[in-house]
Design a protein around this motif. Structure first.
Motif, PDB file in Angstrom:
ATOM      1  N   UNK A 156       0.834  -1.208   0.000  1.00 40.25           N
ATOM      2  CA  UNK A 156       0.000   0.000   0.000  1.00 40.25           C
ATOM      3  C   UNK A 156       0.866   1.253   0.000  1.00 40.25           C
ATOM      4  N   UNK A 157       1.932   1.233   0.776  1.00 40.94           N
ATOM      5  CA  UNK A 157       2.802   2.393   0.808  1.00 40.94           C
ATOM      6  C   UNK A 157       3.599   2.604  -0.458  1.00 40.94           C
ATOM      7  N   UNK A 158       3.838   1.538  -1.192  1.00 40.75           N
ATOM      8  CA  UNK A 158       4.674   1.619  -2.389  1.00 40.75           C
ATOM      9  C   UNK A 158       3.870   1.929  -3.649  1.00 40.75           C
ATOM     10  N   UNK A 159       2.720   1.296  -3.798  1.00 40.50           N
ATOM     11  CA  UNK A 159       1.970   1.397  -5.052  1.00 40.50           C
ATOM     12  C   UNK A 159       0.659   2.150  -4.831  1.00 40.50           C
ATOM     13  N   UNK A 160       0.390   3.075  -5.703  1.00 38.89           N
ATOM     14  CA  UNK A 160      -0.810   3.904  -5.589  1.00 38.89           C
ATOM     15  C   UNK A 160      -2.076   3.080  -5.828  1.00 38.89           C
ATOM     16  N   UNK A 161      -2.031   2.114  -6.749  1.00 40.85           N
ATOM     17  CA  UNK A 161      -3.204   1.299  -7.023  1.00 40.85           C
ATOM     18  C   UNK A 161      -3.638   0.528  -5.781  1.00 40.85           C
ATOM     19  N   UNK A 162      -2.676  -0.079  -5.093  1.00 45.47           N
ATOM     20  CA  UNK A 162      -3.002  -0.807  -3.858  1.00 45.47           C
ATOM     21  C   UNK A 162      -3.529   0.142  -2.793  1.00 45.47           C
ATOM     22  N   UNK A 163      -2.993   1.336  -2.745  1.00 43.08           N
ATOM     23  CA  UNK A 163      -3.454   2.317  -1.760  1.00 43.08           C
ATOM     24  C   UNK A 163      -4.886   2.756  -2.048  1.00 43.08           C
ATOM     25  N   UNK A 164      -5.198   3.019  -3.286  1.00 37.64           N
ATOM     26  CA  UNK A 164      -6.555   3.452  -3.632  1.00 37.64           C
ATOM     27  C   UNK A 164      -7.584   2.353  -3.409  1.00 37.64           C
ATOM     28  N   UNK A 165      -7.171   1.106  -3.567  1.00 38.26           N
ATOM     29  CA  UNK A 165      -8.107  -0.002  -3.377  1.00 38.26           C
ATOM     30  C   UNK A 165      -8.357  -0.319  -1.908  1.00 38.26           C
ATOM     31  N   UNK A 166      -7.337  -0.235  -1.071  1.00 37.06           N
ATOM     32  CA  UNK A 166      -7.450  -0.748   0.294  1.00 37.06           C
ATOM     33  C   UNK A 166      -7.709   0.323   1.352  1.00 37.06           C
ATOM     34  N   UNK A 167      -7.221   1.528   1.169  1.00 37.94           N
ATOM     35  CA  UNK A 167      -7.328   2.524   2.226  1.00 37.94           C
ATOM     36  C   UNK A 167      -8.773   2.909   2.576  1.00 37.94           C
ATOM     37  N   UNK A 168      -9.707   2.993   1.614  1.00 36.53           N
ATOM     38  CA  UNK A 168     -11.093   3.285   2.047  1.00 36.53           C
ATOM     39  C   UNK A 168     -11.653   2.248   3.013  1.00 36.53           C
ATOM     40  N   UNK A 169     -11.395   0.973   2.740  1.00 37.46           N
ATOM     41  CA  UNK A 169     -11.875  -0.078   3.641  1.00 37.46           C
ATOM     42  C   UNK A 169     -11.171   0.011   4.992  1.00 37.46           C
ATOM     43  N   UNK A 170      -9.872   0.282   4.964  1.00 38.30           N
ATOM     44  CA  UNK A 170      -9.113   0.397   6.213  1.00 38.30           C
ATOM     45  C   UNK A 170      -9.643   1.541   7.062  1.00 38.30           C
ATOM     46  N   UNK A 171      -9.905   2.680   6.439  1.00 37.65           N
ATOM     47  CA  UNK A 171     -10.373   3.838   7.198  1.00 37.65           C
ATOM     48  C   UNK A 171     -11.783   3.645   7.735  1.00 37.65           C
ATOM     49  N   UNK A 172     -12.575   2.807   7.089  1.00 35.68           N
ATOM     50  CA  UNK A 172     -13.910   2.522   7.613  1.00 35.68           C
ATOM     51  C   UNK A 172     -13.853   1.575   8.808  1.00 35.68           C
ATOM     52  N   UNK A 173     -13.006   0.556   8.728  1.00 33.01           N
ATOM     53  CA  UNK A 173     -12.961  -0.461   9.773  1.00 33.01           C
ATOM     54  C   UNK A 173     -12.050  -0.089  10.934  1.00 33.01           C
ATOM     55  N   UNK A 174     -11.100   0.788  10.709  1.00 31.49           N
ATOM     56  CA  UNK A 174     -10.140   1.111  11.760  1.00 31.49           C
ATOM     57  C   UNK A 174     -10.757   1.742  13.000  1.00 31.49           C
ATOM     58  N   UNK A 175     -11.733   2.662  12.883  1.00 34.25           N
ATOM     59  CA  UNK A 175     -12.284   3.256  14.116  1.00 34.25           C
ATOM     60  C   UNK A 175     -13.122   2.305  14.963  1.00 34.25           C
ATOM     61  N   UNK A 176     -13.520   1.161  14.426  1.00 33.40           N
ATOM     62  CA  UNK A 176     -14.352   0.230  15.199  1.00 33.40           C
ATOM     63  C   UNK A 176     -13.487  -0.418  16.271  1.00 33.40           C
ATOM     64  N   UNK A 177     -13.786  -0.245  17.551  1.00 31.85           N
ATOM     65  CA  UNK A 177     -12.959  -0.861  18.595  1.00 31.85           C
ATOM     66  C   UNK A 177     -13.069  -2.380  18.556  1.00 31.85           C
ATOM     67  N   UNK A 178     -12.026  -3.014  19.034  1.00 29.63           N
ATOM     68  CA  UNK A 178     -11.995  -4.479  18.997  1.00 29.63           C
ATOM     69  C   UNK A 178     -13.106  -5.092  19.843  1.00 29.63           C
ATOM     70  N   UNK A 179     -13.483  -4.419  20.938  1.00 32.22           N
ATOM     71  CA  UNK A 179     -14.530  -4.963  21.797  1.00 32.22           C
ATOM     72  C   UNK A 179     -15.865  -5.007  21.080  1.00 32.22           C
ATOM     73  N   UNK A 180     -16.052  -4.097  20.102  1.00 29.87           N
ATOM     74  CA  UNK A 180     -17.314  -4.098  19.354  1.00 29.87           C
ATOM     75  C   UNK A 180     -17.402  -5.283  18.404  1.00 29.87           C
ATOM     76  N   UNK A 181     -16.273  -5.932  18.134  1.00 34.44           N
ATOM     77  CA  UNK A 181     -16.271  -7.099  17.260  1.00 34.44           C
ATOM     78  C   UNK A 181     -16.663  -8.382  17.978  1.00 34.44           C
ATOM     79  N   UNK A 182     -16.826  -8.334  19.292  1.00 30.21           N
ATOM     80  CA  UNK A 182     -17.098  -9.564  20.044  1.00 30.21           C
ATOM     81  C   UNK A 182     -18.391 -10.240  19.592  1.00 30.21           C
TER      82      UNK A 182
END
Length: 330
Positions: A156-182
Motif C-alpha cells: 500500500x505504501x509503495x503502489x498507488x493502485x493498492x493504496x486506492x483499493x485498500x485505504x477506504x476499507x481500512x479507514x472505515x474499519x479502523x475506528x471500530x474498537x476491537x470490543x465491538x467485534x465480540x
C-alpha cells in the motif's frame, strides 16, 4: 692500521684510538647466558598468554558486562526503578490511610494483601493454565496480524493502485474498537477460541499496518533513485532499501500493536472467554475477591511489559545502525 681480530675480540677504530668489541659484546653474552640458565632452571619456556576462549565462562562475561553496564544504562534503570517505586508508594499510602478525595481507596486492597494472594495463587495450576492460554492467544493473533499487515503495508505504501483499493476499507474499519467485534466474531467463527484470536488479531492489525504504510511513505526518494541507478530491480529495492528504511516505523507499529492486542484480548476473555488472565480477573470481580483482581491486573501489565520488551530487543538487534543515528541518544 686496524689489526685483525684478536683472540679475545675484534678492535674498532674510534676517534682518538680504538676500542675492542669485548666492551659491549661481553655484557650481552652474559645476559644471554643468564636467560638460558633461567630457562634451564625452570625447565620450560614461559607460558603463552591465555586466550579468552580458555577462560572460565564467568570471566568471559566480564568484558561483555563492562560494555553493557554504561552510565547511561545505569541512569535509565535507576529512573525506571524510581517511577515504579513512586507508583507503589502512592498505592501503599493511599490504601493505608484510606484516602478519599474524589478518588477512593477504601475498597482497594493493600500491597500486602495482593502479595499474600500472589503467594497463594501465583504457582497454582489454574493460574498458570490461564497465563499459558492467554499467551497462546496473544501470540497467535499477533503473528497472524504481523504476517498480513507488514506485506500489505509495504504494498500500500509503495503502489498507488493498492493504496486506492485498500485505504477506504481500512479507514472505515479502523475506528471500530476491537470490543465491538465480540458479538460479530462469535457469530462468524465456529468456537469462542477462534473468535478471541480474531479479536486479538483485529487489535494488532491496524497499528502495524498504518505504521508500515507511514514508514514506506516517509522514505527518502533519493535512496530509491540511487538504488535504480545502481541497477537494482524492484524486488531488490524492496529487500535492500524499502524494508530497512521503513523498519523503525514497522517496529513502532509492532510495539503499539502488541499493547492494543493485549487490551483486546483481555476484553474478549472477560466477555466470552472461559480461560485466560482476563477471565481470571473477571471471575475474581464476580466473587468480590479484590486482591485477586489487583493480582490479575498486575499479571496483565507484567505480561504486556515482557512482550513489548522482547519486541524492542529484537528491533535493537535487527537495526543496529539506529544506535548511531541522530537523535537516538539525548
Amino acid at each position: 692500521m686496524v689489526e685483525p681480530a684478536r683472540a679475545n675480540g675484534a678492535t674498532l677504530p674510534v676517534a682518538g684510538g680504538e676500542i675492542t668489541t669485548e666492551w659491549f659484546v661481553g655484557p650481552i653474552e652474559a645476559a644471554t647466558q643468564d636467560v638460558n640458565a633461567c630457562g634451564e632452571e625452570t625447565g620450560a619456556e614461559p607460558p603463552p598468554p591465555r586466550r579468552s576462549e580458555e577462560l572460565p565462562p564467568l570471566f568471559r562475561l566480564i568484558p561483555y558486562l563492562r560494555k553493557q553496564l554504561t552510565l547511561d544504562r545505569f541512569a535509565t534503570a535507576a529512573l525506571a526503578c524510581l517511577s515504579i517505586a513512586t507508583l507503589l508508594a502512592i498505592w501503599y499510602f493511599g490504601t493505608k490511610y484510606r484516602f478519599e478525595f474524589y478518588i477512593r481507596f477504601k475498597n482497594v486492597p493493600t500491597p500486602v494483601e495482593v502479595l499474600e494472594q500472589a503467594s497463594q495463587v501465583g504457582l497454582s495450576q489454574k493460574y498458570l493454565i490461564n497465563v499459558a492460554i492467554s499467551l497462546r492467544r496473544i501470540l497467535m493473533g499477533f503473528f497472524i496480524a504481523l504476517f498480513i499487515a507488514i506485506p500489505l503495508g509495504l504494498m500500500v505504501g509503495r503502489y498507488r493502485l493498492a493504496r486506492d483499493l485498500s485505504m477506504p476499507v481500512v479507514e472505515i474499519m479502523r475506528p471500530i474498537p476491537a470490543i465491538a467485534w465480540v458479538p460479530m466474531s462469535i457469530m462468524l467463527w465456529p468456537n469462542n477460541e477462534a473468535a478471541i484470536v480474531f479479536i486479538t488479531f483485529i487489535g494488532a492489525f491496524f497499528p502495524i499496518l498504518l505504521n508500515t504504510i507511514h514508514g514506506v511513505r516517509s522514505l527518502d526518494d533519493v535512496l530509491l533513485r540511487a538504488g535504480r541507478c545502481l541497477g537494482a530491480s524492484e524486488a531488490q529495492l524492496f529487500w535492500n532499501v524499502i524494508l530497512p528504511g521503513s523498519s523503525p516505523h514497522i517496529f513502532t507499529g509492532l510495539s503499539v500493536g502488541m499493547g492494543v492486542a493485549w487490551v483486546s484480548l483481555i476484553a474478549a476473555e472477560m466477555i466470552s472467554g472461559q480461560f485466560g488472565v482476563g477471565y481470571f480477573t473477571w471471575e475474581a470481580y464476580s466473587l468480590v475477591n479484590y486482591p485477586a483482581i489487583m493480582f490479575g491486573m498486575i499479571t496483565i501489565g507484567a505480561l504486556g511489559l515482557i512482550c513489548s520488551g522482547v519486541i524492542r530487543l529484537i528491533g535493537a538487534q535487527a537495526m543496529p545502525w539506529l544506535a548511531y543515528s541522530h537523535g537516538s541518544k539525548k
